[in-house]
Design an enzyme around this catalytic site. Sequence first.
Site: not given
Length: 134
Positions: A46-47
């Site tokens: 998710g980064h």
Amino acid sequence: MGAFLLIEQYMGLYKPWVLIDKVLSYTDNEIYTQKLITFSDFFLIGHFPTSSIYPGVLLAEGVIQSSQIFMRIRGQNQVVRPTKMSSKFLQTVVPGDIITYHLQINKVIDSAYNFIGAAFIGERQVLDIKVSFE
């Protein structure tokens, strides 16, 4: 595996928060450590999902952990936290990169340590940092 267990023992931390995979070498005033960045590192999920980037704060934490390992090797038995830090992030770090941290003692007064250091991917410098512990 033995080096990893040694790092856990020195740090009092466990995966996933041990951000150093191994100690490459050390002398009286410097240490080299290493971390392999993989797609399975949970903090990359998710980064920037379409283009994962290793968070800069975790690069700085790798320096802190390397410094703490080095202080323990030198006989500082009490875990100390950084009191001052200045850093410059120079390049992005992505999964597949192998980070090599190089830290040198700039000054030691009693149990206060000042380090200068850098992080590299091969010959390419990705981080310039100074950190103090008191």
